[in-house]
Scaffold this motif. Structure first.
Motif, mmCIF file in Angstrom:
data_model
loop_
_atom_site.group_PDB
_atom_site.id
_atom_site.type_symbol
_atom_site.label_atom_id
_atom_site.label_comp_id
_atom_site.label_asym_id
_atom_site.label_seq_id
_atom_site.Cartn_x
_atom_site.Cartn_y
_atom_site.Cartn_z
ATOM 1 N N THR A 1 36.874 39.372 34.068
ATOM 2 C CA THR A 1 37.295 40.341 35.080
ATOM 3 C C THR A 1 36.505 41.625 34.917
ATOM 4 O O THR A 1 35.953 41.910 33.837
ATOM 5 C CB THR A 1 38.793 40.679 34.967
ATOM 6 O OG1 THR A 1 39.069 41.235 33.669
ATOM 7 C CG2 THR A 1 39.648 39.436 35.190
ATOM 8 N N ARG A 2 36.455 42.384 35.992
ATOM 9 C CA ARG A 2 35.750 43.658 35.957
ATOM 10 C C ARG A 2 36.276 44.542 34.822
ATOM 11 O O ARG A 2 35.493 45.175 34.098
ATOM 12 C CB ARG A 2 35.911 44.368 37.307
ATOM 13 C CG ARG A 2 35.139 45.671 37.431
ATOM 14 C CD ARG A 2 35.358 46.314 38.794
ATOM 15 N NE ARG A 2 34.538 47.503 38.936
ATOM 16 C CZ ARG A 2 33.295 47.505 39.391
ATOM 17 N NH1 ARG A 2 32.741 46.371 39.784
ATOM 18 N NH2 ARG A 2 32.616 48.630 39.472
ATOM 19 N N GLU A 3 37.598 44.567 34.672
ATOM 20 C CA GLU A 3 38.207 45.418 33.658
ATOM 21 C C GLU A 3 37.792 45.001 32.246
ATOM 22 O O GLU A 3 37.502 45.845 31.392
ATOM 23 C CB GLU A 3 39.732 45.372 33.789
ATOM 24 C CG GLU A 3 40.260 45.982 35.077
ATOM 25 C CD GLU A 3 40.142 45.074 36.300
ATOM 26 O OE1 GLU A 3 40.428 45.565 37.406
ATOM 27 O OE2 GLU A 3 39.774 43.885 36.149
ATOM 28 N N THR B 1 44.556 32.796 36.386
ATOM 29 C CA THR B 1 44.835 33.614 37.571
ATOM 30 C C THR B 1 46.296 33.420 37.978
ATOM 31 O O THR B 1 47.021 32.613 37.401
ATOM 32 C CB THR B 1 43.938 33.248 38.767
ATOM 33 O OG1 THR B 1 44.405 32.020 39.364
ATOM 34 C CG2 THR B 1 42.482 33.089 38.363
ATOM 35 N N LYS C 1 38.512 35.459 45.560
ATOM 36 C CA LYS C 1 38.493 36.906 45.377
ATOM 37 C C LYS C 1 39.864 37.538 45.617
ATOM 38 O O LYS C 1 40.109 38.668 45.195
ATOM 39 C CB LYS C 1 37.469 37.533 46.317
ATOM 40 C CG LYS C 1 36.024 37.230 45.955
ATOM 41 C CD LYS C 1 35.557 38.077 44.778
ATOM 42 C CE LYS C 1 35.527 39.533 45.182
ATOM 43 N NZ LYS C 1 35.277 40.401 44.019
ATOM 44 N N SER C 2 40.758 36.830 46.270
ATOM 45 C CA SER C 2 42.092 37.377 46.532
ATOM 46 C C SER C 2 43.031 37.243 45.340
ATOM 47 O O SER C 2 44.128 37.807 45.346
ATOM 48 C CB SER C 2 42.725 36.677 47.742
ATOM 49 O OG SER C 2 43.130 35.348 47.411
ATOM 50 N N CYS D 1 44.385 37.377 41.267
ATOM 51 C CA CYS D 1 44.419 38.293 40.125
ATOM 52 C C CYS D 1 44.078 37.529 38.846
ATOM 53 O O CYS D 1 44.637 36.446 38.603
ATOM 54 C CB CYS D 1 45.798 38.909 39.957
ATOM 55 S SG CYS D 1 46.285 40.082 41.225
ATOM 56 N N CYS E 1 46.561 43.076 37.134
ATOM 57 C CA CYS E 1 45.812 42.239 38.071
ATOM 58 C C CYS E 1 44.326 42.459 37.857
ATOM 59 O O CYS E 1 43.737 43.406 38.384
ATOM 60 C CB CYS E 1 46.205 42.585 39.517
ATOM 61 S SG CYS E 1 45.329 41.594 40.756
ATOM 62 N N ARG F 1 40.394 42.033 38.269
ATOM 63 C CA ARG F 1 39.558 41.773 39.438
ATOM 64 C C ARG F 1 38.536 40.683 39.131
ATOM 65 O O ARG F 1 37.686 40.834 38.257
ATOM 66 C CB ARG F 1 38.845 43.048 39.886
ATOM 67 C CG ARG F 1 37.941 42.849 41.084
ATOM 68 C CD ARG F 1 37.321 44.154 41.545
ATOM 69 N NE ARG F 1 36.289 43.923 42.540
ATOM 70 C CZ ARG F 1 35.542 44.886 43.077
ATOM 71 N NH1 ARG F 1 35.727 46.147 42.724
ATOM 72 N NH2 ARG F 1 34.616 44.605 43.964
ATOM 73 N N GLU G 1 28.256 39.736 41.924
ATOM 74 C CA GLU G 1 28.978 40.973 41.595
ATOM 75 C C GLU G 1 28.867 41.293 40.116
ATOM 76 O O GLU G 1 28.771 42.470 39.725
ATOM 77 C CB GLU G 1 30.440 40.849 42.014
ATOM 78 C CG GLU G 1 30.644 40.887 43.523
ATOM 79 C CD GLU G 1 32.060 40.540 43.945
ATOM 80 O OE1 GLU G 1 32.460 40.959 45.050
ATOM 81 O OE2 GLU G 1 32.764 39.853 43.178
#
Length: 407
Positions: A83-85, A123, A162-163, A165, A196, A198, A204
């Motif tokens: 995830t991005r985080e 997810t 992409k929707s 979590c 959640c 991303r 990306e």
């Protein structure tokens, strides 16, 4: 004069402050790396030794980013993986290389996921209407069978993917409901595993990693659907992953493609020679009871153009009759053949758990979690590894900085 809020580095200062430190991004080189508090905690628990004295002397830093510290799926010890985080957290702790495990969706978009069919674990898909599209719906546990489900990236489109979590990869096999199935214990580090996360496509992740100023270490995951899939065969799949980096204009010297599939590795070396020197063969053979390493095997890999191999930790270290750590025959043969070595996975699971196969042959040695530092030191000084994947990059970053390993 530019205000703090509009400064291009504000995002990094802000995220760093949330994480208890900050990190260096491209164009933000004055922002320091912060490996966090975990290294000092582990060092304090070590028995007295020269290594403990050396590591203790470095607690005030300063710290720098190092490619020796490789973020395994981001920072899953405290954040939802891929995830991005989690990626931002790993970069803040000084990981010089970040991993996107690459698989594909129903409409053939490349996305970051450890397995094509792990969405039911990693997810919240089972709590959304997309659960109806899963390969196998959730089935509660019975007295004779564990709870089951299977949701794959190939079950849904990239927009649907992409929707979702991202969540901590922990499920309850004895659950009688989806809520109980997804009820995970708190993360070992941080407090973000329940948020959640991303999810990211490969493109990306490339953009994010470039912004963070880190290098790329993508892994092509084995498809869990029959190939060819909608006209895409294995070679075109392997080609698409590499092409994503060339199309994004990333310098090949900053990309380290990897695969457990030796044919993928040989394909990249042959068809994408600009990436050849950094292509990594993830070697799984040590998990086969019948596998016996030999110098001839290592010479054969080198002759095929492979310069880097990546076996798990147990393939590289063993215990002597006196109980000391020592390189295995595999490690010695690889060194003799001129192969560079990276390994996996540090800080993954409880090091003292006898069921943790990543330390399986070192079980008698791992009587305390701080012993991981001795394992790390042996891998570095005796085996000569060039990098190690970790679920919490700060510990490896701290070690690499303190030992003055190359950036």
């Amino acid at each position: 004069q530019m205000s703090l809020l509009t400064h291009p580095c504000f995002f990094y200062f802000f995220v760093g402050s949330l994480l208890g430190g900050a990190f260096t991004a491209s164009g933000c080189s004055s922002v320091p790396i912060d490996p966090g508090t975990r290294p000092a905690s582990l060092i304090a628990q070590l028995d007295p030794s020269a290594l403990k004295d050396r590591l203790s002397s470095c607690q005030d830093g300063p710290f720098y980013r190092t490619r020796f510290s490789i973020a395994h799926r981001g920072a899953p010890l405290g954040y939802p993986e891929h995830t991005r985080e989690g990626y931002i957290a790993a970069a803040s702790m000084g990981a010089g290389r970040l991993e996107c495990d690459v698989t594909f969706t129903k409409d053939l978009a490349l996305v970051c996921r450890h397995s094509q069919c792990d969405l039911h674990r990693t997810t919240n898909i089972l709590k959304t209407p997309l659960a109806e599209q899963c390969s196998q719906p959730f089935t509660p546990a019975t007295t004779t069978q564990s709870a089951t489900a299977q949701c794959c990236a190939s079950d849904i489109t990239v927009n649907q993917f992409k929707s979702l979590c991202g969540r901590q990869d922990r499920v309850n096999p004895n659950a009688d409901s989806v809520d109980n199935y997804l009820r995970a214990p708190p993360p070992r580090m941080g407090n973000a595993a329940q948020s959640c996360g991303r999810l990211l496509t490969l493109d990306e992740s490339i953009s994010l990693f470039e912004t963070l100023g880190v290098e790329h270490i993508p892994e092509l995951k084995k498809p869990q659907v029959p190939m060819p899939y909608q006209g895409m065969d294995q070679q075109s799949y392997a080609n698409r992953m590499i092409s994503a980096y060339t199309q994004a204009g990333v310098d090949p010297k900053r990309v380290w493609p990897q695969s457990f599939n030796l044919n993928d590795v040989k394909y990249w070396i042959r068809e994408h020679p600009q990436f050849a020197n950094q292509t990594i063969y993830l070697d799984p053979r040590g998990r086969q009871a019948s596998f016996k390493p030999s110098f001839a095997q290592m010479q054969s890999l080198k002759a095929a153009g492979i310069d880097i191999i990546a076996p798990p930790i147990p393939m590289l270290l063993e215990l002597t009759p006196q109980g000391d750590l020592a390189p295995t025959d595999y490690a010695v043969f690889a060194q003799q053949a001129g192969l560079d070595i990276v390994t996996w996975t540090f800080e993954s699971g409880q090091a003292t758990d006898p069921k943790n196969w990543l330390y399986g042959n070192l079980t008698n040695f791992m009587d305390h979690e701080s012993k991981m530092l001795l394992v790390l030191d042996a891998l570095s000084t005796q085996v000569g590894i060039k990098g190690i994947f970790s679920d919490w990059a700060g510990t490896v970053t701290y070690y690499a900085n303190c030992l003055n390993l190359p950036r």
